[in-house]
Design an enzyme around this catalytic site. Structure first.
Site, PDB file in Angstrom:
ATOM      1  N   SER A 116       0.793  -1.062   0.717  1.00  0.00           N
ATOM      2  CA  SER A 116      -0.313   0.145   0.047  1.00  0.00           C
ATOM      3  C   SER A 116       0.998   1.284  -0.243  1.00  0.00           C
ATOM      4  O   SER A 116       2.067   1.093   0.259  1.00  0.00           O
ATOM      5  CB  SER A 116      -1.106   0.178   1.271  1.00  0.00           C
ATOM      6  OG  SER A 116       0.125   0.410   2.424  1.00  0.00           O
ATOM      7  N   LYS A 117      -0.164   2.321   0.120  1.00  0.00           N
ATOM      8  CA  LYS A 117       0.758   3.604   0.386  1.00  0.00           C
ATOM      9  C   LYS A 117       1.870   3.093   1.411  1.00  0.00           C
ATOM     10  O   LYS A 117       3.247   4.535   1.168  1.00  0.00           O
ATOM     11  CB  LYS A 117      -0.073   5.036  -0.389  1.00  0.00           C
ATOM     12  CG  LYS A 117      -0.828   4.745  -1.087  1.00  0.00           C
ATOM     13  CD  LYS A 117      -0.867   6.227  -2.562  1.00  0.00           C
ATOM     14  CE  LYS A 117      -2.093   6.518  -2.938  1.00  0.00           C
ATOM     15  NZ  LYS A 117      -3.498   6.227  -2.999  1.00  0.00           N
ATOM     16  N   ARG A 118       2.356   2.712   2.130  1.00  0.00           N
ATOM     17  CA  ARG A 118       2.823   3.490   3.803  1.00  0.00           C
ATOM     18  C   ARG A 118       3.908   2.527   2.997  1.00  0.00           C
ATOM     19  O   ARG A 118       5.051   3.064   3.399  1.00  0.00           O
ATOM     20  CB  ARG A 118       2.200   1.702   4.514  1.00  0.00           C
ATOM     21  CG  ARG A 118       1.277   2.794   5.010  1.00  0.00           C
ATOM     22  CD  ARG A 118       0.772   2.315   6.678  1.00  0.00           C
ATOM     23  NE  ARG A 118       0.632   0.326   5.891  1.00  0.00           N
ATOM     24  CZ  ARG A 118       1.417  -0.467   6.272  1.00  0.00           C
ATOM     25  NH1 ARG A 118       1.808  -0.294   7.065  1.00  0.00           N
ATOM     26  NH2 ARG A 118       1.119  -1.798   6.230  1.00  0.00           N
TER      27      ARG A 118
END
Ligand code: ZN
Length: 493
Positions: free
Chosen positions: A254-256
């Protein structure tokens, strides 16, 4: 029967690594089998739809040079391939199920459904979801509700007894009791829009899809889809749910973890060949050793049986490494063309490029080629050459364990050596080794002497090797910049 597979994204966001991997697996499988790869746009969710996402889908596939045999723009015998252009079809098929009593009209208001949901929750009832309130309405009851002007939805009649099994190439048989399948999901909404399940199943059937390769998050929908195929009396396709794409920490990518949209990767200067190669290796391998595959090779050798069962790990560092390798394979001319837009965007070179800038670039390219991870790295590495940077902050001149005074001394000494060396055309290795002697004499690390020199020349801590820096910049500019820096530093001590 020839293989027909599809990539069926919903244009509700930018194409990301996971989606593109699904597209590639489908594409390569189709090509390796001599089959067809279809693109279908699943845009039934009009609230989350965006034009930008659709453009991004086309741009991404074009950038990767993944061509669809049938789909939007190119057309094909089973079109249209955009679901919002097929709404009448879904209505027809939903009604067909009602006629077979495999589905029924439901007139419940949102308020009623909400009330039921609350009651179920409060009473901790084991039954969750729709209570099948309208599953046995008589003709008269229905006519009465219609008269009141209530627009019904159509719900699938999920059997109360028995179980449903679907087979997945990787996961084997997956069986679910029918009473555990969502009770009577909506197929057609009251505004005539289909839900994902209906549109997806109807289209896969009508488009003659033989194999479904999609993300594992769709496994829970599997039994329901099988029930739908059964209700229509159709043969389901072969399923192959793909292992998840995770970050290195074992969590879903994910963007994390960093950028996940292909657009970001494209803009940073990853090469499509490198991204394609690496992404295909996330959850798939040909053997235990081969790493480099061209698109043409994958079109021949991709094999569904070699997809891993375990989740694939997307490693940004590994992608950087791949990209670097692919950059090194480019000719100087190719690399020049690819970095040019980044230089133009920064205003480092004009468009069209001047003769003088082109000459500089021709010298620069071989120097940067071994160092670029992504094309945009060219900006930081070449700024010193195309601009006249301000003298760097004084702190930047000071290496570990040094102070401003000793750094200034080191720079003055290094400058003397550099200047007399260059003026007498000494080989650069000799000049460098004499500068190393300064470090010895001062009893400091080599880096403590080279840092102020590098910062004086480039105003940056990322730079090319000294030799390249000096050659590219030319003697005169070098002297000017070092003198300027010494003057500044002296004023600060
Ligand atoms: Zn109802």
């Amino acid at each position: 029967m020839s293989v027909r597979v599809r990539y069926a994204p919903s244009p509700t966001g930018l194409q990301h690594i996971g989606g593109v991997r699904t597209a590639l697996f489908n594409y390569f499988y189709a090509k390796a089998q001599g089959g067809d790869f279809l693109l279908r746009v699943e845009d039934t969710d009009r609230e989350r739809y965006s034009e930008e996402s659709l453009d991004d889908l086309y741009q991404t596939l074009n950038w990767l040079d993944v061509k669809w045999d049938e789909g939007p723009i190119v057309g094909g015998p089973y079109g249209p391939y955009i679901q919002s252009e097929r709404f009448e079809l879904y209505q027809k098929y939903a009604k067909m199920l009602v006629e077979k009593d495999m589905a029924y009209y439901c007139y419940c208001t949102p308020e009623r459904l909400e009330r039921v949901r609350k009651e179920q929750k409060e009473s901790k009832s084991s039954v969750q979801g729709y209570d099948r309130h309208c599953s046995n309405l008589t003709k008269e009851q229905r006519d009465e509700l219609e008269k009141q002007g209530i627009k019904p939805v159509i719900r699938l009649r999920v059997p109360l007894e028995g179980k449903t099994t679907f087979h997945d190439v990787l996961m084997g048989d997956i069986t679910r009791k029918n009473k555990d399948v969502s009770p009577d999901p909506v197929l057609l909404k009251s505004d005539g829009f289909p839900t994902y399940h209906l549109a997806n199943v109807v289209d896969d059937h009508l488009m003659g899809i033989t194999h479904i390769m999609r993300a594992q998050e769709w496994i829970p929908s599997g039994p329901l889809h099988i029930l739908l195929y059964k209700a229509f009396g159709w043969e389901p396709p072969v399923y192959c749910h793909l292992p998840m794409v995770m970050g290195k920490d074992g969590q879903k990518l994910s963007k994390r973890h960093g950028s996940t949209s292909v657009k970001d990767f494209r803009e940073k200067g990853y090469l499509p060949e490198a991204l394609m190669n690496y992404v295909t290796l996330v959850g798939w391998s040909y053997d235990d050793k081969s790493e480099f595959f061209s698109k043409e090779e994958l079109e021949k050798i991709f094999d569904i049986t070699k997809i891993h069962k375990a989740p694939g790990v997307f490693d940004y560092k590994k992608l950087d490494w791949f990209n670097g390798q692919y950059i090194r394979k480019l000719s100087d001319q190719e690399l020049k063309e690819k970095v040019l837009p980044y230089l133009v965007k920064e205003g480092f070179v004009d468009e069209p490029i001047t003769k003088e800038q082109d000459d500089i670039l021709n010298k620069l390219i071989p120097c940067v080629k071994p160092r670029l991870k992504v094309l945009s790295d060219i900006v930081a590495l070449s700024k010193f050459l195309f601009t006249e940077p301000e003298v760097a902050e004084k702190e930047m001149f000071v290496a570990k364990k040094m102070d401003l005074a000793s750094s200034t001394t080191a720079l003055i000494k290094a400058y003397d050596i550099l200047k007399s060396g260059l003026d007498s055309d000494k080989p650069f290795e000799e000049i460098e080794s004499e500068i190393c002697d300064v470090a010895k004499e001062m009893e400091v690390k080599v880096n403590a002497v080279f840092t102020p020199l590098r910062v004086a020349l480039t105003s940056s801590t990322v730079s090319l090797p000294m030799n390249d820096t000096v050659t590219l910049l030319g003697k005169e500019k070098c002297y000017k910049r070092i003198e300027r820096a010494i003057e500044m530093l002296k004023g600060e001590i």
